[in-house]
Design a protein around this motif. Structure first.
Motif, PDB file in Angstrom:
ATOM      1  N   LYS A 151       0.838  -1.201   0.000  1.00 19.39           N
ATOM      2  CA  LYS A 151       0.000   0.000   0.000  1.00 19.39           C
ATOM      3  C   LYS A 151       0.873   1.251   0.000  1.00 19.39           C
ATOM      4  O   LYS A 151       2.042   1.215   0.357  1.00 19.39           O
ATOM      5  CB  LYS A 151      -0.929  -0.007   1.207  1.00 19.39           C
ATOM      6  CG  LYS A 151      -1.913  -1.159   1.181  1.00 19.39           C
ATOM      7  CD  LYS A 151      -2.800  -1.170   2.388  1.00 19.39           C
ATOM      8  CE  LYS A 151      -3.731  -2.378   2.343  1.00 19.39           C
ATOM      9  NZ  LYS A 151      -4.380  -2.601   3.613  1.00 19.39           N
ATOM     10  N   SER A 152       0.274   2.355  -0.349  1.00 25.31           N
ATOM     11  CA  SER A 152       1.002   3.614  -0.412  1.00 25.31           C
ATOM     12  C   SER A 152       1.204   4.218   0.977  1.00 25.31           C
ATOM     13  O   SER A 152       0.300   4.166   1.819  1.00 25.31           O
ATOM     14  CB  SER A 152       0.244   4.619  -1.280  1.00 25.31           C
ATOM     15  OG  SER A 152       0.885   5.887  -1.238  1.00 25.31           O
ATOM     16  N   ALA A 153       2.369   4.791   1.179  1.00 20.94           N
ATOM     17  CA  ALA A 153       2.658   5.525   2.421  1.00 20.94           C
ATOM     18  C   ALA A 153       2.794   7.014   2.114  1.00 20.94           C
ATOM     19  O   ALA A 153       3.311   7.778   2.927  1.00 20.94           O
ATOM     20  CB  ALA A 153       3.926   4.992   3.064  1.00 20.94           C
ATOM     21  N   ARG A 154       2.326   7.419   0.942  1.00 21.08           N
ATOM     22  CA  ARG A 154       2.398   8.823   0.548  1.00 21.08           C
ATOM     23  C   ARG A 154       1.634   9.667   1.554  1.00 21.08           C
ATOM     24  O   ARG A 154       0.605   9.254   2.077  1.00 21.08           O
ATOM     25  CB  ARG A 154       1.807   9.024  -0.841  1.00 21.08           C
ATOM     26  CG  ARG A 154       2.001  10.440  -1.342  1.00 21.08           C
ATOM     27  CD  ARG A 154       2.289  10.454  -2.827  1.00 21.08           C
ATOM     28  NE  ARG A 154       2.762  11.765  -3.210  1.00 21.08           N
ATOM     29  CZ  ARG A 154       2.030  12.638  -3.887  1.00 21.08           C
ATOM     30  NH1 ARG A 154       0.830  12.313  -4.291  1.00 21.08           N
ATOM     31  NH2 ARG A 154       2.528  13.817  -4.181  1.00 21.08           N
ATOM     32  N   PHE A 155       2.160  10.805   1.855  1.00 22.68           N
ATOM     33  CA  PHE A 155       1.639  11.770   2.821  1.00 22.68           C
ATOM     34  C   PHE A 155       1.982  11.401   4.266  1.00 22.68           C
ATOM     35  O   PHE A 155       1.787  12.203   5.161  1.00 22.68           O
ATOM     36  CB  PHE A 155       0.129  12.016   2.672  1.00 22.68           C
ATOM     37  CG  PHE A 155      -0.275  12.430   1.280  1.00 22.68           C
ATOM     38  CD1 PHE A 155       0.189  13.615   0.735  1.00 22.68           C
ATOM     39  CD2 PHE A 155      -1.080  11.613   0.512  1.00 22.68           C
ATOM     40  CE1 PHE A 155      -0.157  13.990  -0.559  1.00 22.68           C
ATOM     41  CE2 PHE A 155      -1.443  11.986  -0.777  1.00 22.68           C
ATOM     42  CZ  PHE A 155      -0.975  13.178  -1.316  1.00 22.68           C
ATOM     43  N   PHE A 156       2.467  10.184   4.502  1.00 24.40           N
ATOM     44  CA  PHE A 156       2.931   9.819   5.838  1.00 24.40           C
ATOM     45  C   PHE A 156       4.405  10.151   6.012  1.00 24.40           C
ATOM     46  O   PHE A 156       4.874  10.312   7.127  1.00 24.40           O
ATOM     47  CB  PHE A 156       2.709   8.330   6.125  1.00 24.40           C
ATOM     48  CG  PHE A 156       1.268   7.966   6.336  1.00 24.40           C
ATOM     49  CD1 PHE A 156       0.555   8.482   7.407  1.00 24.40           C
ATOM     50  CD2 PHE A 156       0.627   7.103   5.472  1.00 24.40           C
ATOM     51  CE1 PHE A 156      -0.775   8.151   7.612  1.00 24.40           C
ATOM     52  CE2 PHE A 156      -0.699   6.756   5.668  1.00 24.40           C
ATOM     53  CZ  PHE A 156      -1.403   7.281   6.736  1.00 24.40           C
ATOM     54  N   VAL A 157       5.135  10.173   4.906  1.00 23.39           N
ATOM     55  CA  VAL A 157       6.556  10.537   4.910  1.00 23.39           C
ATOM     56  C   VAL A 157       6.787  11.511   3.761  1.00 23.39           C
ATOM     57  O   VAL A 157       6.022  11.515   2.788  1.00 23.39           O
ATOM     58  CB  VAL A 157       7.486   9.304   4.756  1.00 23.39           C
ATOM     59  CG1 VAL A 157       7.364   8.366   5.938  1.00 23.39           C
ATOM     60  CG2 VAL A 157       7.234   8.568   3.462  1.00 23.39           C
TER      61      VAL A 157
END
Length: 175
Positions: A151-157
């Protein structure tokens, strides 16, 4: 930490973790990544880092150690944990999903050192301030779990850190 004493060896190397921190703080003054823990040959204890940092500061300079609630709850297992406040103030982030109960000895220690507001953190060290975090349930283990499940971790890092993770093949999705 090159050799974290409280957890199994991370799948990202110490140098890779340092590179991610450097990318995360790039262009965000006054933050900077410090590699002193990677220079140690023995396990790296927070107390040793605080003593080292304190030596570099003026006696009245404030030093803050920022911890998530889950790390704070585990403090009694840390090496010389009761001496931390001799060198810094603790700022504890209370995540909305963190419900870990505190051991009785930590509850008593917190009661003895907690300040009512962050503004009350006076002097160079010695107090604990609790910070209510904006309701965003995120942690490093959650980010690794997202990446490991594809899954995407975009916007978390930061995007630069996410690009580095993908370029280095860190935390691959398990099929």
């Amino acid at each position: 930490s090159a050799r974290p004493p409280h957890r199994r060896t991370p799948c990202a190397s110490a140098q890779q973790r340092l590179a991610m921190v450097e990318l995360a703080v790039a262009g965000v003054p006054p933050l900077l990544a410090d590699d002193r823990e990677l220079q140690r040959l023995q396990p790296s204890y927070t107390i040793d880092t605080l003593v080292s940092l304190r030596r570099e500061l003026a006696p009245d300079d404030q030093l803050f150690l920022l911890l998530g609630w889950d790390a704070f709850a585990g403090l009694p297992s840390w090496h010389l944990w009761q001496q931390l406040l001799n060198h810094c103030h603790l700022l504890v982030l209370q995540r909305p999903d963190a419900e870990t109960a505190l051991a009785p000895q930590l509850q008593a220690w917190l009661a003895a050192h907690q300040v009512e507001t962050i503004a009350a953190l006076t002097g160079p060290s010695g107090h604990v301030g609790l910070i209510q975090q904006t309701p965003l349930a995120v942690s490093a283990s959650h980010i690794r779990q997202l990446l490991g499940s594809g899954k995407s971790a975009r916007f978390f890092v930061p995007d630069a850190v996410l690009a580095y993770i993908h370029a280095q093949g860190l935390y691959p999705a398990s099929n």
